[in-house]
Write a protein that holds these residues in place. Structure first.
Motif, PDB file in Angstrom:
ATOM      1  N   MET A 122      37.055  44.288  34.497  1.00  0.00           N
ATOM      2  CA  MET A 122      37.670  42.985  35.084  1.00  0.00           C
ATOM      3  C   MET A 122      37.103  42.380  33.724  1.00  0.00           C
ATOM      4  O   MET A 122      36.330  42.384  33.166  1.00  0.00           O
ATOM      5  N   ILE A 123      38.275  41.826  33.453  1.00  0.00           N
ATOM      6  CA  ILE A 123      37.548  40.444  32.094  1.00  0.00           C
ATOM      7  C   ILE A 123      37.493  39.413  32.522  1.00  0.00           C
ATOM      8  O   ILE A 123      38.358  38.786  33.915  1.00  0.00           O
ATOM      9  N   THR A 124      36.726  38.769  31.721  1.00  0.00           N
ATOM     10  CA  THR A 124      36.851  37.695  32.339  1.00  0.00           C
ATOM     11  C   THR A 124      36.682  36.707  30.986  1.00  0.00           C
ATOM     12  O   THR A 124      35.507  37.614  29.703  1.00  0.00           O
ATOM     13  N   VAL A 168      39.233  36.789  35.211  1.00  0.00           N
ATOM     14  CA  VAL A 168      38.204  35.845  35.691  1.00  0.00           C
ATOM     15  C   VAL A 168      38.519  34.848  34.828  1.00  0.00           C
ATOM     16  O   VAL A 168      38.706  35.053  33.726  1.00  0.00           O
ATOM     17  N   THR A 169      39.123  33.692  35.026  1.00  0.00           N
ATOM     18  CA  THR A 169      39.021  33.006  34.208  1.00  0.00           C
ATOM     19  C   THR A 169      37.602  32.003  33.645  1.00  0.00           C
ATOM     20  O   THR A 169      36.908  32.139  32.414  1.00  0.00           O
ATOM     21  N   LEU A 170      37.161  31.140  34.638  1.00  0.00           N
ATOM     22  CA  LEU A 170      35.735  30.767  33.596  1.00  0.00           C
ATOM     23  C   LEU A 170      34.483  31.584  34.372  1.00  0.00           C
ATOM     24  O   LEU A 170      34.881  31.680  35.701  1.00  0.00           O
ATOM     25  N   ASN A 171      33.535  32.246  33.773  1.00  0.00           N
ATOM     26  CA  ASN A 171      32.559  32.048  35.021  1.00  0.00           C
ATOM     27  C   ASN A 171      31.780  30.701  34.982  1.00  0.00           C
ATOM     28  O   ASN A 171      31.359  30.112  33.531  1.00  0.00           O
ATOM     29  N   GLU A 172      31.272  31.133  36.279  1.00  0.00           N
ATOM     30  CA  GLU A 172      30.684  30.260  36.551  1.00  0.00           C
ATOM     31  C   GLU A 172      30.004  28.400  35.809  1.00  0.00           C
ATOM     32  O   GLU A 172      29.503  27.774  35.241  1.00  0.00           O
ATOM     33  N   PRO A 173      31.081  27.743  36.240  1.00  0.00           N
ATOM     34  CA  PRO A 173      31.343  26.357  35.102  1.00  0.00           C
ATOM     35  C   PRO A 173      30.558  25.498  36.009  1.00  0.00           C
ATOM     36  O   PRO A 173      30.307  24.612  34.681  1.00  0.00           O
ATOM     37  N   ILE A 222      44.351  37.147  39.329  1.00  0.00           N
ATOM     38  CA  ILE A 222      43.012  36.486  38.823  1.00  0.00           C
ATOM     39  C   ILE A 222      42.015  35.670  40.387  1.00  0.00           C
ATOM     40  O   ILE A 222      42.713  35.611  41.108  1.00  0.00           O
ATOM     41  N   GLY A 223      41.133  35.096  39.282  1.00  0.00           N
ATOM     42  CA  GLY A 223      40.438  34.947  40.235  1.00  0.00           C
ATOM     43  C   GLY A 223      39.373  33.804  39.495  1.00  0.00           C
ATOM     44  O   GLY A 223      39.161  33.708  38.126  1.00  0.00           O
ATOM     45  N   LEU A 224      38.676  32.368  39.586  1.00  0.00           N
ATOM     46  CA  LEU A 224      37.777  32.285  39.535  1.00  0.00           C
ATOM     47  C   LEU A 224      36.553  32.488  39.875  1.00  0.00           C
ATOM     48  O   LEU A 224      35.954  33.120  40.938  1.00  0.00           O
ATOM     49  N   VAL A 225      35.054  32.733  38.600  1.00  0.00           N
ATOM     50  CA  VAL A 225      33.604  33.452  39.160  1.00  0.00           C
ATOM     51  C   VAL A 225      32.748  31.318  39.570  1.00  0.00           C
ATOM     52  O   VAL A 225      32.856  31.074  38.467  1.00  0.00           O
ATOM     53  N   VAL A 226      31.830  31.567  41.210  1.00  0.00           N
ATOM     54  CA  VAL A 226      31.190  30.784  40.644  1.00  0.00           C
ATOM     55  C   VAL A 226      30.160  31.206  40.661  1.00  0.00           C
ATOM     56  O   VAL A 226      29.989  32.169  41.460  1.00  0.00           O
ATOM     57  N   ASN A 227      28.963  30.554  40.696  1.00  0.00           N
ATOM     58  CA  ASN A 227      27.723  31.157  41.186  1.00  0.00           C
ATOM     59  C   ASN A 227      27.461  29.619  42.371  1.00  0.00           C
ATOM     60  O   ASN A 227      27.162  28.966  42.608  1.00  0.00           O
ATOM     61  N   PHE A 293      42.168  36.039  44.019  1.00  0.00           N
ATOM     62  CA  PHE A 293      40.320  36.275  45.016  1.00  0.00           C
ATOM     63  C   PHE A 293      39.388  35.567  44.857  1.00  0.00           C
ATOM     64  O   PHE A 293      39.472  34.090  43.113  1.00  0.00           O
ATOM     65  N   LEU A 294      37.935  35.235  44.815  1.00  0.00           N
ATOM     66  CA  LEU A 294      37.062  34.556  44.534  1.00  0.00           C
ATOM     67  C   LEU A 294      35.921  35.227  44.195  1.00  0.00           C
ATOM     68  O   LEU A 294      35.979  36.485  44.906  1.00  0.00           O
ATOM     69  N   GLY A 295      35.593  34.906  42.884  1.00  0.00           N
ATOM     70  CA  GLY A 295      34.464  35.569  42.424  1.00  0.00           C
ATOM     71  C   GLY A 295      32.498  34.715  42.746  1.00  0.00           C
ATOM     72  O   GLY A 295      32.943  33.754  42.407  1.00  0.00           O
TER      73      GLY A 295
END
Ligand code: BGC
Length: 456
Positions: A122-124, A168-173, A222-227, A293-295
């Motif tokens: 899985m690529i960020t 994954v586009t962005l990790n934790e904007p 593809i999805g976004l990752v949020v914390n 998806f949403l991460g």
């Protein structure tokens, strides 16, 4: 008569994706090797006083040179998936334009060796290491960054989408903005109320542009990752309740709302005042791209109170007397993990979710034989996996879980002082030693959750 709650069968759905996660700058080392361009993290870490102990990612876990052995280690743990990030500047040294074949080749070999080991990559695309050359042009403050990001992403889609099914586009904007532009504790180290909203907006535009580009070049997910850090008021006093709403808007809804609802939360204006602009409506058409998806990265919750000194939300978390805390000062609260997963389902729809990070920095004691019996981390993982299983039981569509982290690594401004790995890294020798938590997690994977025992 009270009916005891039914214990939950710990087995996870068939095909549940069990993985571990890392990020490029935190593990790779060799940041300038083979023609790579410098990142903002390289520059930040080499600025004295920015990172604890002046630690840098120059060597880190030396993964850039040890990737084949690290993949073998993942295979020995039975991992089904591995989430890693790509250092933008290895692929495009100036951030745009010329492609560096050697940098791209490193990730291509990594993907191929993972697949050969039966591990799904899985690529960020962005885990905080913006090319310094782009920062020199304004970085996340320059509206062109959305095009730069989509062009960079497209280079990778074209080369790797035939083998990589999850992107994954962005990790934790939120961390990029809060650490990079509000408090300045992370690269590029700014502290500016007027810049922060612009960084948020350009990050979200870049996310949208990268998803659009994926529809042109990619064929998988593809999805976004949020914390997410769910916020609970410390008391029922109106000022604490209002502070909790601001803290929640700032940390959680600031990124989910534009991505899924096409608007920022109304509290953003309250938080930033005149510094929060009116954004053109067409920007939200770009931002609100359908994703696959949403991460979600989950570490802790916040128990929040009004605090006039806590800029910019005027809200801060309180420390509780009867709670356990990790080495980063985060409360251990698995119940809030189930809560936030249900909250996402109720507010944003029942989209497929991957838990893209969950884990804890603990005080690891190394025995004379080099082993680490990290029982507190095992407890953390056991209870948090139970919380994920409970959310699935409640109907949340969680498809996979990635422990943070595979390896002890550079914990950003904390340097090497905090250890999140299920595998210990002895930095002077680079020896890897699976901790008790790695053996525990391998057992969970092998049994698809059954070894967790019934979940209360
Ligand atoms: C980040 C990781 C980080 C971890 C622990 C997340 O914010 O994605 O890079 O190491 O949490 O702080």
């Amino acid at each position: 008569m009270t009916v005891p709650p039914r214990a939950i069968d710990p087995t996870f759905p068939t095909g549940f994706l069990w993985g571990a996660a890392t990020a490029a700058y935190q593990i790779e080392g060799s940041p300038l090797a083979d023609g790579a361009g410098m990142s903002i993290w390289h520059r930040f870490a080499h600025t004295p006083g920015r990172v604890n102990n002046d630690d840098t990612g120059d060597i880190a876990c030396d993964h850039y040179r040890r990737a084949p052995a690290d993949v073998a280690l993942m295979q020995s743990l039975g991992l089904k998936a591995y989430r890693f990030s790509i250092a933008w500047g290895r692929v495009l040294p100036e951030g745009r334009g010329r492609v560096n074949a050697a940098g791209l080749g490193f990730y291509e070999r990594l993907v191929d060796s993972l697949l050969a080991a039966g591990i799904e990559p899985m690529i960020t695309l962005y885990h905080w290491d913006l090319p310094a050359a782009l920062d020199d042009r304004g970085g996340w403050l320059n509206p062109d960054v959305s095009d730069w990001f989509a062009d960079y992403a497209s280079v990778l889609y074209r080369r790797l989408d035939d083998r990589v099914k999850r992107w994954v586009t962005l990790n934790e904007p939120w961390v990029v903005v809060d650490g990079g532009y509000v408090h300045g504790a992370l690269a590029p180290g700014h502290r500016n109320r007027f810049e922060a909203p612009i960084a948020t907006h350009n990050l979200m535009r870049a996310h949208g542009a990268a998803v659009m580009a994926y529809r042109a070049h990619g064929h998988h997910e593809i999805g976004l990752v949020v914390n997410l850090e769910p916020k609970y008021p410390a008391t029922s006093a109106p000022e604490d309740v209002a502070a909790t709403a601001r803290a929640d808007a700032y940390m959680n809804r600031q990124f989910l709302d534009p991505a899924f609802k096409g608007a920022y939360p109304r509290e953003m204006r309250e938080i930033y005042g005149e510094a929060w602009p009116d954004w053109p409506a067409r920007d939200f058409e770009l931002i609100r791209q359908p994703t696959d998806f949403l991460g979600i990265n989950y570490y802790t919750r916040g128990v929040t109170r009004a605090d006039a000194d806590a800029w910019p939300t005027l809200a801060s978390n309180v420390r509780l007397d009867n709670a356990a805390y990790t080495e980063t000062g985060w409360e251990v609260c698995p119940r809030a993990f189930s809560d936030v997963l249900r909250w996402v389902r109720d507010h944003y729809g029942n989209l497929p979710i991957y838990i893209t990070e969950n884990g804890a920095a603990m005080k690891d004691e190394v025995a004379v034989d080099g082993t680490v019996d990290d029982t507190t981390r095992v407890d953390y993982l056991r209870t948090h996996l139970g919380a994920v299983r409970a959310a699935i039981e409640a109907g949340v569509d969680v498809r996979g879980y990635f422990v943070w982290s595979l390896l002890d690594n550079l914990e950003w401004a904390h340097g090497y002082s905090k250890r999140f790995g299920i595998v210990r890294v002895d930095y002077p020798t680079q020896r890897r030693t699976p901790k008790a938590s790695a053996r525990f997690y391998a057992g969970v994977i092998a049994s698809n959750g059954a070894s967790l025992g019934r979940i209360p």
